[in-house]
Design an enzyme around this catalytic site. Structure first.
Site, PDB file in Angstrom:
ATOM      1  N   CYS A  55       1.132  -1.326   0.011  1.00 50.99           N
ATOM      2  CA  CYS A  55       0.077   0.165   0.203  1.00 50.99           C
ATOM      3  C   CYS A  55       0.692   1.499  -0.318  1.00 50.99           C
ATOM      4  CB  CYS A  55      -0.987   0.182   1.006  1.00 50.99           C
ATOM      5  SG  CYS A  55      -0.517  -0.327   2.797  1.00 50.99           S
ATOM      6  N   HIS A 299      -1.747   0.633   7.548  1.00 51.04           N
ATOM      7  CA  HIS A 299      -2.623   0.389   6.077  1.00 51.04           C
ATOM      8  C   HIS A 299      -2.547   2.065   5.662  1.00 51.04           C
ATOM      9  CE1 HIS A 299      -4.117  -0.735   2.482  1.00 51.04           C
ATOM     10  NE2 HIS A 299      -5.532  -0.965   3.116  1.00 51.04           N
TER      11      HIS A 299
END
Length: 458
Positions: A55, A299
């Site tokens: 990510c 994340h």
């Protein structure tokens, strides 16, 4: 002009691996980064992420895809009706934008050497199996958005991957865009994210990255969990691999720590700021476009709006406040009186000694040796007003991991935001991480998400 397909020498390859992965690149971490830039069919401008880790690259690219889709030269009227070629054009432009942002002297585009003819020491059945496995991962990735967003667990040997890396040098933005477009199948293929990551490192320069990070000995990717560091994230959205997210540089006990020196195209907000583990500065909270990376503990997702009125343009006062902070790196709210002349000079204000002496006697009338920020701005920037922003606007949230999305499909979550005039004491019913994170940007925000589904930041 492009210089094609030069093999990376062992020394350069070793330095790249050390910078990115440290001294011990685990196969499991490398495997999680082995995927391409793939759009889901349910949202033609949303990239799919298969596993945790990449990510740090996928989310910034997603942010630039959104920028070009909504605010580019040819904004999309309906992003759900894009053709495959139109989606790929957005991807190419996003990849190009980031390379242009970080480039110091030309561009490096990394690709994989074409596989050689079958080796004599492998049976034809073994080669057929390998070929079938490679075709399977390509098929799984191309169909990622159509069903479960899963892919084959084909093991990719990191040594073979690194031995096949080739570099194409480009001198201009036009040539690098052309190179990316001609090789886009490599970036949408099984190793696309890694190829782009290595392109980023060589375009920026290994030594330059080491000069910008706080700890040159710390790899850009966590060796155990595979998450990208803040330095890697900052590199992709600001062009510099600084470790911190505050504005400008700070002097902490004699140690100079670099921050973000200018506004970025894509902003950044962090749940960790709500927990008071970091301070996100004005530059990242107020990007040039209403698009922000959202950082949780593990994340990265993307938040954006189509409302350009959310953009707060810099004023003389806001610029002056950032310059004042350079002279007050510890955020005490004051500067030493002896620095007033240097501050006035940095602000292009009158800084002759006679004038400075008059201002010192006025702003430090009690001879305390300090000048407060409030008194300075009352004198030089009176009547400062806060820019007006909409009180109601729509927000959209992207999470590339299908299992974290409603219905296990990668789609934008839509929400309605309302900003209240004052912070009121009231019963708090929404303590979701995303709400707490957005409060660091909009302290009076209330959110109502479509279908009452609060999007996940993880």
């Amino acid at each position: 002009m492009a210089e094609m397909n030069n093999k990376l020498d062992n020394g350069t390859l070793s330095e790249i691996k050390s910078l990115l992965w440290g001294n011990d690149l685990k196969d499991e971490v490398f495997s999680r980064w082995t995927q391409g830039f793939v759009f889901g069919s349910d949202e033609r401008t949303a990239l799919v992420q298969y596993e945790g880790g990449p990510c740090a690259v996928i989310a910034p690219v997603q942010g630039f895809v959104v920028k070009n889709a909504l605010f580019g030269d040819k904004p999309c009227k309906d992003h759900t009706q894009l053709s495959e070629n139109e989606s790929l054009d957005l991807l190419v432009q996003a990849l190009c934008d980031i390379l242009v942002l970080i480039s110091t002297n030309g561009y490096s585009v990394i690709s994989l050497e074409e596989e050689e003819e079958p080796e004599n020491n492998k049976s034809q059945s073994e080669l057929s199996t390998e070929s079938a496995d490679c075709n399977k991962i390509d098929m799984d990735q191309s169909e990622a958005g159509q069903s479960s967003c899963k892919r084959s667990k084909l093991h990719v040997d990191q040594n073979v991957f690194h031995s096949r890396l080739r570099c194409t040098k480009c001198e201009s933005e036009a040539s690098v865009r052309k190179c990316l477009r001609e090789n886009i199948s490599a970036f949408t293929g099984p190793s696309g994210v890694l190829l782009y990551l290595y392109s980023i490192v060589l375009t920026k320069g290994i030594e330059q990255i080491r000069n910008e990070v706080e700890d040159p000995g710390e790899p850009l990717i966590h060796g155990l969990f595979g998450h990208g560091t803040q330095s890697l994230i900052n590199l992709l959205i600001t062009g510099k691999a600084v470790t911190n997210v505050w504005d400008n540089d700070k002097d902490i006990s004699g140690l100079k720590l670099q921050g973000v020196s200018r506004r970025s195209c894509i902003g950044f907000l962090s749940y960790m700021e709500h927990l008071r583990y970091c301070e996100v500065g004005w530059n990242l909270k107020n990007p040039k476009y209403p698009i922000w990376l959202i950082g949780s503990e593990t994340h990265l997702t993307v938040l954006f709006s189509k409302d350009t009125n959310l953009i707060i343009n810099e004023t003389a006062q806001s610029v002056a406040r950032k310059i004042f902070q350079r002279f007050d790196p510890e955020g005490n709210g004051f500067i030493a009186t002896v620095l007033l002349g240097d501050l006035l000079e940095a602000l292009d204000l009158v800084s002759e000694k006679e004038y400075v002496d008059i201002m010192v006697s006025k702003l430090d009338a009690e001879s305390l040796g300090i000048i407060t920020q409030n008194s300075f701005f009352e004198e030089f920037y009176p009547g400062e007003t806060t820019p007006l922003i909409p009180k109601r606007f729509k927000l959209y949230h992207y999470n590339g991991i299908a299992r974290s999305c409603l219905g296990n499909t990668v789609q934008y979550a839509e929400g309605e935001a309302v900003l209240h005039d004052e912070i009121e004491v009231q019963l708090v019913t929404d303590t979701s991480p995303i709400k707490l994170c957005l409060l660091t940007k909009w302290p009076t925000i209330e959110l109502q998400w479509k279908n009452d589904h609060i999007p996940s930041m993880n």
